[in-house]
Scaffold this active site. Structure first.
Site, short mmCIF file in Angstrom:
data_model
loop_
_atom_site.label_atom_id
_atom_site.label_comp_id
_atom_site.label_asym_id
_atom_site.label_seq_id
_atom_site.Cartn_x
_atom_site.Cartn_y
_atom_site.Cartn_z
N ASP A 1 0.86 -1.33 -0.01
CA ASP A 1 -0.03 -0.18 0.02
C ASP A 1 1.02 1.26 0.12
OD1 ASP A 1 -2.34 -1.69 0.12
OD2 ASP A 1 -2.25 -1.32 2.33
N LEU A 2 0.21 2.29 -0.48
CA LEU A 2 1.07 3.65 -0.43
C LEU A 2 1.55 3.84 1.03
CD1 LEU A 2 1.38 6.45 -2.20
CD2 LEU A 2 -0.82 7.23 -0.85
#
Length: 243
Positions: A108-109
């Site tokens: 994920d970011l």
């Protein structure tokens, strides 16, 4: 040549994993002989057909040695080779002169740590396929009270998420309060965060430390290194490609 499913063909060329190609088809990013591919299972003859991804023609790579790379993904980078929203992406971190690579899975970011990259589509597909049960390890920090013994048992036995029951996994409490080591053999979207949320905890930091036999080691944020021959062999063994 006999027609081959686009997912298998593009993965074998090292364009992307089969899962990624399926997502591209759903997004209308692939054209076959000028026509948008709008359904899964479409086949192509690489000797005859023209295949485009995002308007650019793709072809089989020239024969040569495959590339296997470990990367420490820092916070704030998307795990893709481009981003339509202009966010920082993986090419910003890669050294020059490498062949066209793609990530094996995603982070994920707001997650950090080990991301493997390659141009070996077959290996990538196997490492991500549940059949081969390749384990990925994470260091997780949570907000709230530590998990009770019963909550830890529920976590490792399987929790019901909106996309089904999770597979059994491993969980180890660290000596540091609120820090856990988690090892999964599946990889649903934001799975670890959702599992802790079921137990009423927020994940404040998620860091991948291993993928199969490969560990992050001493790599620093944004750094990369090529896998050794021994590491590559161990990774292929984990995916059932070598004995």
């Amino acid at each position: 040549m006999e027609p081959i499913r686009l997912t298998k063909l593009l993965a074998s060329w090292g364009i992307a994993s089969r899962r990624a190609v399926e997502e591209w088809i759903e997004a209308g990013r692939i054209r076959l002989n000028g026509q948008v591919v709008d359904q899964q299972g479409v086949k192509a003859d690489p000797d005859v057909d023209t295949i485009e991804v995002d308007g650019r023609r793709v072809t089989a790579p020239s024969t040569g040695r495959r590339c296997y790379l470990a990367l420490y993904k820092p916070l704030g980078y998307v795990s893709t080779m481009s981003d339509e929203h202009g966010r920082k992406a993986l090419p910003d971190l890669l050294p020059k002169g490498l062949p066209r690579l793609f990530p094996i899975g995603r982070l994920d970011l707001d997650s950090t740590g080990l991301l493997l990259m390659t141009d070996d589509g077959e290996l990538a597909n196997r490492l991500l396929h549940p059949r081969y049960k390749v384990e990925k390890g994470y260091r997780v920090e949570i907000r709230g009270t530590p998990l009770s013994a019963d909550e830890q048992r529920r976590f490792t036995s399987g929790l019901e998420l909106d996309d089904g029951l999770t597979a059994p996994c491993r969980l180890q409490a660290s000596k540091q309060p609120g820090v856990y080591l988690v090892a999964l053999r599946e990889g649903r979207k934001r799975q670890i965060r959702r599992m802790f949320a079921v137990l009423g905890r927020d994940v404040t930091a998620l860091h991948r430390i291993s993928f199969g036999p490969i560990t992050l080691g001493t790599l620093g944020p944004g750094a990369t290194r090529l896998l050794t021959d021994a590491e590559t062999k161990a990774l292929r063994q984990a995916a059932g490609l070598e004995e």
